[in-house]
Design an enzyme around this catalytic site. Structure first.
Site, mmCIF file in Angstrom:
data_model
loop_
_atom_site.group_PDB
_atom_site.id
_atom_site.type_symbol
_atom_site.label_atom_id
_atom_site.label_comp_id
_atom_site.label_asym_id
_atom_site.label_seq_id
_atom_site.Cartn_x
_atom_site.Cartn_y
_atom_site.Cartn_z
ATOM 1 N N ASP A 1 86.974 67.667 50.319
ATOM 2 C CA ASP A 1 85.782 67.422 49.515
ATOM 3 C C ASP A 1 85.380 68.752 48.886
ATOM 4 O O ASP A 1 85.429 69.800 49.547
ATOM 5 C CB ASP A 1 84.660 66.902 50.433
ATOM 6 N N SER B 1 80.459 62.879 37.679
ATOM 7 C CA SER B 1 80.708 63.006 36.230
ATOM 8 C C SER B 1 79.826 62.119 35.361
ATOM 9 O O SER B 1 79.910 62.203 34.135
ATOM 10 C CB SER B 1 82.181 62.714 35.931
ATOM 11 N N SER C 1 82.982 70.721 29.853
ATOM 12 C CA SER C 1 82.599 69.517 29.108
ATOM 13 C C SER C 1 81.774 69.834 27.867
ATOM 14 O O SER C 1 80.970 70.775 27.849
ATOM 15 C CB SER C 1 81.770 68.635 30.043
ATOM 16 N N GLU D 1 79.292 68.279 27.170
ATOM 17 C CA GLU D 1 77.888 68.129 27.567
ATOM 18 C C GLU D 1 77.214 69.496 27.713
ATOM 19 O O GLU D 1 75.985 69.586 27.719
ATOM 20 C CB GLU D 1 77.787 67.361 28.886
ATOM 21 N N TYR E 1 73.874 67.382 35.035
ATOM 22 C CA TYR E 1 75.339 67.425 34.898
ATOM 23 C C TYR E 1 75.743 68.571 33.954
ATOM 24 O O TYR E 1 76.614 69.388 34.282
ATOM 25 C CB TYR E 1 75.858 66.088 34.356
ATOM 26 N N LYS F 1 77.914 71.943 34.786
ATOM 27 C CA LYS F 1 79.175 72.295 34.106
ATOM 28 C C LYS F 1 79.106 73.706 33.507
ATOM 29 O O LYS F 1 80.112 74.412 33.469
ATOM 30 C CB LYS F 1 79.493 71.268 33.018
HETATM 31 P P1 NAP Z 1 85.874 60.421 36.896
HETATM 32 O O1 NAP Z 1 86.758 59.276 36.504
HETATM 33 O O2 NAP Z 1 84.434 60.171 37.160
HETATM 34 O O3 NAP Z 1 86.512 61.095 38.206
HETATM 35 C C1 NAP Z 1 85.798 62.020 38.976
HETATM 36 C C2 NAP Z 1 86.642 62.393 40.180
HETATM 37 O O4 NAP Z 1 85.912 63.328 40.976
HETATM 38 C C3 NAP Z 1 86.969 61.205 41.105
HETATM 39 O O5 NAP Z 1 88.315 61.308 41.512
HETATM 40 C C4 NAP Z 1 86.040 61.428 42.277
HETATM 41 O O6 NAP Z 1 86.531 60.928 43.505
HETATM 42 C C5 NAP Z 1 86.028 62.962 42.335
HETATM 43 N N1 NAP Z 1 84.934 63.479 43.139
HETATM 44 C C6 NAP Z 1 83.624 63.128 43.088
HETATM 45 N N2 NAP Z 1 82.925 63.792 44.025
HETATM 46 C C7 NAP Z 1 83.808 64.577 44.688
HETATM 47 C C8 NAP Z 1 83.698 65.475 45.778
HETATM 48 N N3 NAP Z 1 82.533 65.710 46.388
HETATM 49 N N4 NAP Z 1 84.811 66.109 46.205
HETATM 50 C C9 NAP Z 1 86.012 65.867 45.610
HETATM 51 N N5 NAP Z 1 86.187 65.022 44.582
HETATM 52 C C10 NAP Z 1 85.097 64.388 44.131
HETATM 53 O O7 NAP Z 1 85.959 61.584 35.818
HETATM 54 P P2 NAP Z 1 87.040 61.826 34.648
HETATM 55 O O8 NAP Z 1 86.566 61.129 33.424
HETATM 56 O O9 NAP Z 1 88.397 61.606 35.155
HETATM 57 O O10 NAP Z 1 86.792 63.387 34.366
HETATM 58 C C11 NAP Z 1 87.538 64.371 35.077
HETATM 59 C C12 NAP Z 1 86.772 65.687 35.015
HETATM 60 O O11 NAP Z 1 86.583 66.067 33.648
HETATM 61 C C13 NAP Z 1 85.370 65.661 35.617
HETATM 62 O O12 NAP Z 1 85.117 66.933 36.170
HETATM 63 C C14 NAP Z 1 84.460 65.418 34.423
HETATM 64 O O13 NAP Z 1 83.173 65.928 34.694
HETATM 65 C C15 NAP Z 1 85.202 66.233 33.371
HETATM 66 N N6 NAP Z 1 85.039 65.798 31.995
HETATM 67 C C16 NAP Z 1 85.256 64.497 31.641
HETATM 68 C C17 NAP Z 1 85.168 64.123 30.316
HETATM 69 C C18 NAP Z 1 85.432 62.712 29.879
HETATM 70 O O14 NAP Z 1 85.054 62.360 28.754
HETATM 71 N N7 NAP Z 1 86.099 61.894 30.693
HETATM 72 C C19 NAP Z 1 84.867 65.088 29.334
HETATM 73 C C20 NAP Z 1 84.668 66.410 29.739
HETATM 74 C C21 NAP Z 1 84.774 66.765 31.058
HETATM 75 P P3 NAP Z 1 86.104 59.467 44.083
HETATM 76 O O15 NAP Z 1 87.026 58.493 43.427
HETATM 77 O O16 NAP Z 1 86.329 59.606 45.535
HETATM 78 O O17 NAP Z 1 84.669 59.253 43.689
HETATM 79 O O1 F7E Z 2 77.348 57.953 27.307
HETATM 80 C C1 F7E Z 2 74.775 56.248 25.276
HETATM 81 C C2 F7E Z 2 74.319 57.389 26.156
HETATM 82 O O2 F7E Z 2 77.811 57.663 29.724
HETATM 83 C C3 F7E Z 2 77.645 58.166 25.936
HETATM 84 C C4 F7E Z 2 81.190 61.833 30.767
HETATM 85 O O3 F7E Z 2 82.577 61.655 30.892
HETATM 86 O O4 F7E Z 2 81.416 62.467 28.465
HETATM 87 C C5 F7E Z 2 80.778 61.547 29.326
HETATM 88 O O5 F7E Z 2 79.354 61.681 29.237
HETATM 89 C C6 F7E Z 2 76.425 57.874 25.095
HETATM 90 C C7 F7E Z 2 75.124 58.533 25.568
HETATM 91 O O6 F7E Z 2 79.112 59.383 28.349
HETATM 92 C C8 F7E Z 2 74.481 53.185 27.187
HETATM 93 O O7 F7E Z 2 72.905 57.564 26.080
HETATM 94 C C9 F7E Z 2 73.877 53.898 25.230
HETATM 95 O O8 F7E Z 2 74.478 59.062 24.462
HETATM 96 O O9 F7E Z 2 79.590 57.017 28.036
HETATM 97 P P1 F7E Z 2 78.485 57.932 28.427
HETATM 98 P P2 F7E Z 2 78.457 60.837 28.231
HETATM 99 O O10 F7E Z 2 77.086 60.866 28.740
HETATM 100 O O11 F7E Z 2 78.683 61.297 26.830
HETATM 101 C C10 F7E Z 2 81.122 63.854 28.721
HETATM 102 C C11 F7E Z 2 81.902 64.688 27.744
HETATM 103 C C12 F7E Z 2 81.303 64.229 30.137
HETATM 104 O O12 F7E Z 2 81.659 65.368 30.446
HETATM 105 C C13 F7E Z 2 80.820 63.257 31.154
HETATM 106 O O13 F7E Z 2 81.440 63.512 32.425
HETATM 107 O O14 F7E Z 2 76.169 56.467 25.131
HETATM 108 N N1 F7E Z 2 74.544 54.919 25.839
HETATM 109 N N2 F7E Z 2 73.824 52.830 26.037
HETATM 110 C C14 F7E Z 2 74.951 54.497 27.052
HETATM 111 N N3 F7E Z 2 75.651 55.120 28.018
HETATM 112 C C15 F7E Z 2 75.935 54.420 29.139
HETATM 113 N N4 F7E Z 2 76.666 55.018 30.109
HETATM 114 N N5 F7E Z 2 75.482 53.128 29.319
HETATM 115 C C16 F7E Z 2 74.744 52.472 28.371
HETATM 116 O O15 F7E Z 2 74.376 51.328 28.557
#
Ligand code: NAP
Ligand code: F7E
Length: 326
Positions: A56, A82, A127, A129, A151, A155
């Site tokens: 963890d 995330s 990210s 974000e 978040y 980051k």
């Molecule tokens: P995700 O699907 O939410 O996966 C998050 C992972 O983190 C899961 O495997 C989760 O494990 C693990 N985790 C959570 N808490 C933990 C802990 N305490 N110790 C160890 N592992 C833990 O996220 P993703 O979309 O694949 O994104 C991967 C990474 O890129 C994240 O760091 C996210 O913040 C970053 N990121 C994502 C995006 C995007 O658009 N997807 C963009 C920019 C950055 P469990 O399955 O056990 O919960």
């Molecule tokens: O929201 C709007 C919400 O939760 C996108 C993570 O992977 O990308 C992700 O973060 C937008 C926001 O992603 C709903 O307000 C409207 O403006 O899909 P999201 P996120 O917040 O952009 C970044 C790059 C990361 O790093 C993060 O880990 O959509 N929105 N209506 C909604 N969002 C959600 N979730 N649900 C709604 O019903």
């Protein structure tokens, strides 16, 4: 055979990255948390060749053990809390995992590598974000950071700690500032997958509407399978560095709704979409669009899947899964 350790292997990116590294001949190890993680079966089914280690990000001794047992050449730190919306409700937990977890992993890698910190290459999942209330359009590696959620703040901590370990200890540590990337493996709490699932169920007559929050926010959405290639490319460079990874196009939630409903032959989605305060955020990130020139020039990376192809891929996958009763 190079060896890699991935934290967050059960997540969207962890699965794509593990698949990519296996095709490149890597010995792939993953960190899995919890005493009976429900996603363990999925990882073992999809990736039988990956070796899993319990650990963890909040427990540094477990990270040291995972490093000792896998002895990786490359560490990809993808584990995080995330979901941005959840981070306001659980700000301390988000800080422990998404911020301090990075420090734990960096320190564990430094200790594991002994006198040769450059021998273990490190990737940090930063990210878009972090740009939050954007100070520049489009956003690039030197754009001022202004995070808008626990978040985003976490980051930023992880991002600067990664740079600090690179500068202080000579570690090969890279930070990928990835803009939103999606896929059929995206968690259903995120807006794109929430929409693609709902569109599939509405088309099949199983649901009559979907409830969303702010429809005006704009995101630079790409395909996760393309983005994990950029992660790998960063660790193949002679030195660690920071890179924006993005498509350079932005779309609103309304645009995503247009494309997703149009894909199943519905031109007017207004009867199927409601808005509710409970999905609005205390502070919104209104407009994200990335400038990935550096990744293109230095890494030779560019996205392959377009916005429309991504939407179609997600809706088709949810149609198929819903028809099969998943
Ligand atoms: P995700 O699907 O939410 O996966 C998050 C992972 O983190 C899961 O495997 C989760 O494990 C693990 N985790 C959570 N808490 C933990 C802990 N305490 N110790 C160890 N592992 C833990 O996220 P993703 O979309 O694949 O994104 C991967 C990474 O890129 C994240 O760091 C996210 O913040 C970053 N990121 C994502 C995006 C995007 O658009 N997807 C963009 C920019 C950055 P469990 O399955 O056990 O919960
Ligand atoms: O929201 C709007 C919400 O939760 C996108 C993570 O992977 O990308 C992700 O973060 C937008 C926001 O992603 C709903 O307000 C409207 O403006 O899909 P999201 P996120 O917040 O952009 C970044 C790059 C990361 O790093 C993060 O880990 O959509 N929105 N209506 C909604 N969002 C959600 N979730 N649900 C709604 O019903």
């Amino acid at each position: 055979m190079p060896t890699a350790l991935i934290t967050g292997i059960t997540g969207q990116d962890g699965l794509y990255l593990a698949e990519l590294l296996l095709t490149k001949g890597y010995d792939v190890h993953g960190l899995i948390r919890g005493q009976n993680n429900p996603k363990r079966d999925l990882v073992e089914h999809l990736l039988p060749d990956v070796r899993l280690h319990h650990g963890d990000l909040t427990d540094m001794s477990s990270l040291i053990r995972a490093l000792r047992d896998s002895d990786p050449d490359e560490v990809y730190n993808l584990g995080a809390v995330s979901f941005v919306a959840y981070s306001w409700e659980n700000a301390a937990l988000t800080t422990d995992v998404t911020a301090k977890g990075v420090l734990n992993m960096l320190e564990a890698v430094r200790l594991h590598a002994g006198g040769h910190p450059e021998d273990v290459r490190f990737y940090q999942a930063s990210s878009s974000e972090m740009f939050g209330k954007v100070q520049e359009v489009p956003q690039h590696e030197r754009t001022l950071l202004w995070p808008r959620s626990p978040y985003g703040v976490s980051k930023v901590f992880g991002h600067y700690m990664t740079i600090n370990y690179r500068e202080s200890y000579g570690m090969h540590a890279s930070s990928g500032i990835l803009f939103n990337h999606e896929s059929p493996r995206r968690g259903p709490e995120f807006v794109t997958r929430k929409i693609s699932e709902a569109v599939a169920r509405i088309k099949l007559g199983l649901q009559d509407h979907v409830v969303l929050g702010n429809l005006d926010a704009e995101r630079d959405w790409g395909f996760a399978g393309d983005y994990v290639e950029a992660m790998w490319l960063m660790l193949q460079q002679p030195r660690g560095d920071d890179y924006v990874v993005a498509t350079g196009e932005t779309h609103s939630i309304r645009d995503f709704l247009d494309a997703a409903f149009a894909h199943v032959g519905i031109d007017d989605w207004t009867p199927y979409v409601r808005q509710d305060e409970r999905f609005m955020r205390p502070a919104e990130v209104d407009h994200l669009i990335g400038d990935a020139s550096k990744a293109r020039e230095v890494l030779g990376w560019k996205p392959k899947v377009s916005f429309r192809e991504l939407v179609a891929m997600m809706v088709d996958a949810d149609l198929a899964a819903t028809r099969q009763g998943w």
